[in-house]
Design an enzyme around this catalytic site. Structure first.
Site: not given
Ligand SMILES: *Cc1c(COP(=O)(O)O)cnc(C)c1O
Length: 363
Positions: A105, A175, A199
């Site tokens: 990511w 993040d 998530k």
């Protein structure tokens, strides 16, 4: 009806009580004769939903008054673009940023930033399949970097920063998609702290960006697509265009569920206890091994392997038959991964460990 223990990395398990409340309110939200999915986002009813969600999130995270909360669409990916596009337009910005690459990511966020600005990796753990967090105490942060970027919990590889990097005075952007609301964060240490909610917080469809007011460029940015700009959304209270009303509504319920548990310190204590069950077993098992350097282990995503791909496949198949779903690891790591987010009950982790013990005894 029977529900499984769902170890998916995302979209992921939600609190059963929240799902039940949503079901109860589905056809007639609090006497208004329609569902939240059918009401105007300009209605008083919805304004109350989004206002309450923001207020509860502020309480949960202890968000200082000089930070804005934006409920945005496009997932975390859209923020990969929005971050460089907004932060490079601030007065005095240089159009440069430094990224710490600890997994896929962060790598994708860096690649996206490179489209628009001079973005560089100043550290990486790619040399050992992202199984650790690099030493970030004295990195070559560029003098004129606008910000330093991290992915704080690495969903695929199962690592987490236990200490924030020394950014040498630069704005920190983080993040936190896969650890959102799993533990307290000192928001004041960040310029931008954001994540997709699917998530650990809610259904897919929104990202939440918490950004310091002075990091939101003023005015219309002529060369930035309107939906990438933070200012119009901040000015409109995240209602610049039609938002994902449903996801905001469900997130709001999850915020209340977390507050009822006593807040994020208590939530963290529960997450530590759950993760310990699994890590303690991995440390004593002769068959299963964790793939992450112990001091960098995530509380949320726990990858593990047997070392034999055929045995891993047999484990995944067998666990599914036992009501333990989505334990297959990401293709880049192989093996297994258990995502044990806030809404995974301790009984789910106990069932997983019991299944692993039984599997080990038989092999
Ligand atoms: C899943 C994930 C993303 C991607 O999220 P989207 O909402 O699908 O764009 C980004 N960062 C992290 C840490 C993730 O876990």
């Amino acid at each position: 009806m029977s529900r499984v223990y769902n170890f998916s990395a995302g979209p992921a398990v939600l609190p059963e009580s929240v799902l039940r409340e949503c079901a109860d309110e589905m056809l007639d939200y609090r006497g208004c004769g329609m569902s939240v999915m059918e009401m105007s986002h300009r209605s008083k009813m919805f304004q109350q939903i989004i206002d309450e969600a923001e207020a509860d999130l502020r309480t949960l995270m202890g968000i200082p008054d000089n930070y804005r909360v934006l409920f945005l669409q496009g997932g975390a990916h859209q923020q990969f673009s929005a971050i460089p596009l907004n932060l490079s337009k601030l007065p005095g910005a240089h159009g440069k940023a430094d990224y710490i690459v600890t997994g896929m990511w962060a790598k994708k966020a860096l690649a996206e930033a490179k489209r628009f600005i001079d973005a560089e990796a100043i550290a990486s753990s790619a040399d050992e399949t992202f199984s650790y967090i690099p030493d970030c105490s004295d990195l070559p942060v560029r003098e004129d970097a606008d910000y330093v970027y991290i992915c704080e919990n690495n969903t695929i590889y199962g690592t987490v920063y236990h200490e924030l990097p020394n950014t040498k005075g630069k704005v920190l952007v983080s993040d936190v998609s896969s650890m959102f609301l799993s533990q307290p964060h000192d928001v004041a240490k960040y310029g931008v702290i954001y994540g997709g909610v699917q998530k650990n917080v809610g259904p897919a469809g929104i990202a939440i960006t918490v950004v310091r007011e002075d990091l939101i460029p003023e005015g219309d940015l002529a060369d930035v697509p309107i939906m990438m700009q933070w200012r119009p959304q901040a000015d409109a209270g995240s209602l610049y265009n039609t938002p994902n009303c449903w996801a905001i509504y469900v997130c709001g319920k999850v915020f209340k569920w977390l507050l009822a548990q006593g807040g994020l310190e208590e939530v963290k204590a529960r997450n530590v206890a759950k993760a310990k069950l699994l890590y303690d077993f991995l440390d004593e098992s002769a068959l299963f091994k964790g793939t992450v350097r112990p001091q960098d282990r995530s509380l949320m995503n726990v990858p593990f392997v047997t070392g034999d791909p055929d045995l891993d496949a047999e484990f995944v198949k067998g666990s599914q038959a036992a009501g333990l779903e989505n334990l297959k690891g990401h293709r880049s790591v192989g093996g297994m991964r258990a995502s044990i987010y806030n809404a995974m009950p301790v009984e789910g982790v106990e069932a997983l460990v019991a299944f692993m013990k039984d599997f080990e005894a038989k092999h």
